[in-house]
Motif scaffolding. Structure first.
Motif, short mmCIF file in Angstrom:
data_model
loop_
_atom_site.label_atom_id
_atom_site.label_comp_id
_atom_site.label_asym_id
_atom_site.label_seq_id
_atom_site.Cartn_x
_atom_site.Cartn_y
_atom_site.Cartn_z
N VAL A 462 50.14 39.49 35.50
CA VAL A 462 49.19 38.75 36.34
C VAL A 462 49.54 37.27 36.29
CG1 VAL A 462 46.77 38.09 36.61
CG2 VAL A 462 47.35 40.44 35.97
N LYS A 464 49.06 33.61 35.86
CA LYS A 464 48.05 32.88 35.09
C LYS A 464 47.34 31.84 35.93
CE LYS A 464 50.35 33.49 30.62
NZ LYS A 464 51.02 32.82 29.47
N ALA A 467 44.73 34.04 38.11
CA ALA A 467 44.12 35.23 37.48
C ALA A 467 42.61 35.23 37.70
CB ALA A 467 44.44 35.24 35.99
N THR A 468 42.10 36.38 38.15
CA THR A 468 40.68 36.52 38.44
C THR A 468 40.15 37.77 37.73
OG1 THR A 468 41.10 35.60 40.64
CG2 THR A 468 38.98 36.70 40.30
N SER A 469 39.02 37.64 37.06
CA SER A 469 38.47 38.78 36.29
C SER A 469 37.49 39.57 37.15
CB SER A 469 37.77 38.28 35.03
OG SER A 469 36.65 37.48 35.37
N TYR A 470 37.32 40.83 36.78
CA TYR A 470 36.32 41.67 37.45
C TYR A 470 35.90 42.78 36.49
CZ TYR A 470 39.99 45.19 38.21
OH TYR A 470 40.99 46.13 38.02
N LYS A 491 36.77 42.59 30.41
CA LYS A 491 37.04 42.34 31.81
C LYS A 491 38.44 42.84 32.16
CE LYS A 491 33.35 39.73 32.87
NZ LYS A 491 32.39 40.05 33.96
N TRP A 493 41.69 42.22 35.04
CA TRP A 493 42.18 41.03 35.74
C TRP A 493 43.12 41.40 36.88
CZ3 TRP A 493 40.71 36.03 34.23
CH2 TRP A 493 39.96 35.98 33.04
N GLY A 558 44.53 41.53 29.56
CA GLY A 558 44.68 40.68 30.73
C GLY A 558 46.11 40.41 31.16
N THR A 561 47.85 44.64 35.63
CA THR A 561 46.77 45.22 36.41
C THR A 561 46.78 46.74 36.32
OG1 THR A 561 48.11 45.37 38.41
CG2 THR A 561 46.93 43.31 38.06
#
Length: 569
Positions: A462, A464, A467-470, A491, A493, A558, A561
């Motif tokens: 991912v 850096k 990078a978006t968390s969900y 989370k 990412w 993280g 994906t």
């Protein structure tokens, strides 16, 4: 008396040693720091406090009969700037500071090799003279005077010289050898090819594809396993561009009906990039693929491969054993060769004789006797391996076990006290055993010689920067075979896409590993010809973590994906 030859790996180090500026001890320390590092020797010298940059430049200039100039605050003349395009300035790390009508003076921060000097003189069409300047000042001038966009293939293709070249018929498919050579050596074609190669290397591409079709000519490059397309050049340039690549790699440009293989050594800045060239005749011309072998991008140190601690420790113990077979498995492009090189470098000591048989040799490593395999010339894996056994080796690396004969010689080498490394194309570590049995290697021989199998895949990391968390949905957890309790509120990412990662959401790659240690219970199962699934489950009972499980670990921390892990495991 010191060994001067070992310092000749870098012209800067060679000058500093020969002129007595640095003694043997300092040069040896610098060499040790360079081992496995992507840093340039000049940067190690300055950053390590051996010399200031000004003193270093002064020593190099004195040895080369030139001078050091200060570029800070200097305004460059328009006449000088017109002599060098931004794409060329970036590619070679030079700034034109003066032009007297015949000779252009170029400021650089390193020592240009004779190859680079000749190439620059030809591309610029002028006499050239070099002076030295501080690295930061040279790069600042390039950025200040040429901007950020000038060096793209897109902008270069808009130049009128290509329209002129096309009008002159440089893309005629029926050109004879003389016309092909002239087209390949025309200045616009040379500049375009150099720019494409340089842009791909700067993007850290692993492969560059030149693909002619009926009405189009595509250029694509592979970064982190994904293909990206450059702005397509005119179809008329397909033959000249491909001919230029063949000239650079020493291939026969008149031969367009048979596959050919070659190599190019490409100077980029002050380092040399190796390019492995493959030409394949197709319906609409020759398709050419270049494999980029850049030591500054690939780390050949075992500790830098990103293995989990238990796998790293296990492999570290495997490679110190006196005999046996160690196999690395995975599909093409999964990093098997890099892992093998890293293992060999770890055990590459003065008292160890290491021989490798490779098709082809990808990286030249000091201390290893590396033999290229060439079946066309009769130099096959079995033939070379038999010769190896008469060369008194301690360690043998076979690029790939492809057939029974190669497998039998590898087993024989192991039984006679050699440590053997090789690769196999299987989906997982346990599948390597079944593949050897399918080749008709006796199970009892596999059981008695196989030490370990390392399965691996490369997944994209991912980015850096974006990078978006969900929170994972129940469906996502089900696909991975996880429960909410196992995730424990972690989370997940993904990369949203930004300029840093070319809108892909990924930047760089890392390995997923499974290490199957062949212990006595596994040996019994091999002898009894148990299926792959049974061997895998037994290995898991004994502590092996599968690649899917290693992928899940990377999702939770993280690094990558869900899509990447599901795609490759």
């Amino acid at each position: 008396m010191s060994d001067d030859s070992k310092y000749s790996i870098d012209p800067v180090l060679e000058i500093l040693h020969q002129t007595g500026t640095l003694d043997d001890d300092a040069c040896d320390e610098i060499l040790a720091q360079k081992e496995g590092s992507a840093k340039e020797i000049r940067d190690i010298v300055v950053d390590g406090g051996y010399m200031t940059e000004d003193d270093l430049l002064g020593a190099i200039a004195a040895n080369n009969g030139t001078e050091v100039v200060a570029l800070a605050g200097v305004d460059l003349s328009t006449d000088a700037l017109k002599c060098v395009q931004g794409s060329v300035a970036r590619m070679y790390g030079v700034v034109p500071i003066e032009f007297d009508g015949t000779t252009v003076t170029l400021a650089t921060y390193t020592i240009p090799s004779p190859v680079v000097s000749d190439e620059l003189g030809f591309v610029l069409g002028k006499e050239i003279r070099f002076v030295l300047a501080r690295k930061e000042e040279v790069l600042d001038c390039i950025s200040r005077y040429y901007g950020a966009q000038d060096s793209t293939v897109d902008n270069y293709l808009s130049l009128t010289e290509f329209e002129t070249g096309a009008a002159a018929g440089i893309g005629d498919e029926e050109m004879d050898e003389k016309a092909l050579t002239e087209a390949a050596n025309s200045t616009p074609v040379i500049r375009l090819v150099q720019l494409v190669l340089h842009q791909a290397v700067q993007a850290r591409a692993s492969d560059i594809h030149f693909e002619p079709f009926e009405k189009e000519f595509h250029i694509r490059y592979r970064v982190d396993g994904a293909l990206y397309e450059m702005t397509p050049p005119p179809k008329s340039l397909a033959t000249p561009v491909i001919s230029r690549i063949k000239v650079m790699s020493g291939l026969n440009i008149a031969e367009r009906r048979l596959p050919q293989d070659g190599r190019i050594q490409l100077p980029v800045g002050n380092r040399i990039i190796d390019l492995r060239v493959s030409c394949l005749p197709t319906q609409f011309g020759e398709s050419v693929v270049l494999r980029v072998l850049d030591r500054s991008v690939v780390s050949l140190d075992l500790e830098n491969l990103g293995m989990p601690e238990d796998v790293y420790n296990g492999i570290g113990e495997d490679i110190e054993k006196p005999n046996g077979i160690i196999i690395v498995t995975g599909p093409t492009g999964s990093g098997k060769t890099t892992t093998l090189y890293s293992c060999l470098r770890r055990i590459n000591k003065e008292g160890t004789k290491i021989l490798t048989a490779e098709e082809p040799v990808e990286y030249d490593i000091d201390g290893l006797v590396q033999v290229p395999i060439n079946p066309i010339q009769g130099n096959t894996f079995p033939l070379v391996l038999r010769a190896f056994l008469r060369q008194d080796p301690d360690v043998i690396m076979v690029g790939e076990i492809r057939d029974l004969e190669t497998a039998q010689i590898a087993v024989q080498a192991s039984l006679t006290g050699h440590l053997v490394f090789s690769t196999l194309h299987t989906n997982d570590a346990a599948g390597a055993v079944t593949r050897l049995v399918d080749m008709d290697v006796a199970p009892y021989l596999i059981a008695s010689t196989l030490n370990a199998v390392l399965g691996q895949r490369l997944v994209r990391k991912v980015c850096k920067n974006c990078a978006t968390s969900y929170d994972p949905t129940p469906e996502t957890l089900k696909r991975l075979g996880l429960t909410e309790d196992q995730v424990a509120g972690n989370k997940f990412w993904f990369g949203a896409g930004c300029d840093v990662c070319n809108k892909s959401g990924y930047k760089g790659r890392k390995g997923l590993y499974e290490h199957l240690l062949v212990t006595d219970p596994i040996r019994v199962m091999i002898t009894e010809k148990k299926p792959t699934l049974a061997i895998r489950e037994k290995a898991r009972e004994l502590g092996m973590r599968t690649m899917r499980e290693d992928g899940i670990r990377n999702i939770l921390d993280g690094s990558t994906t869900v899509d990447e892990v599901l795609r490759y495991t």
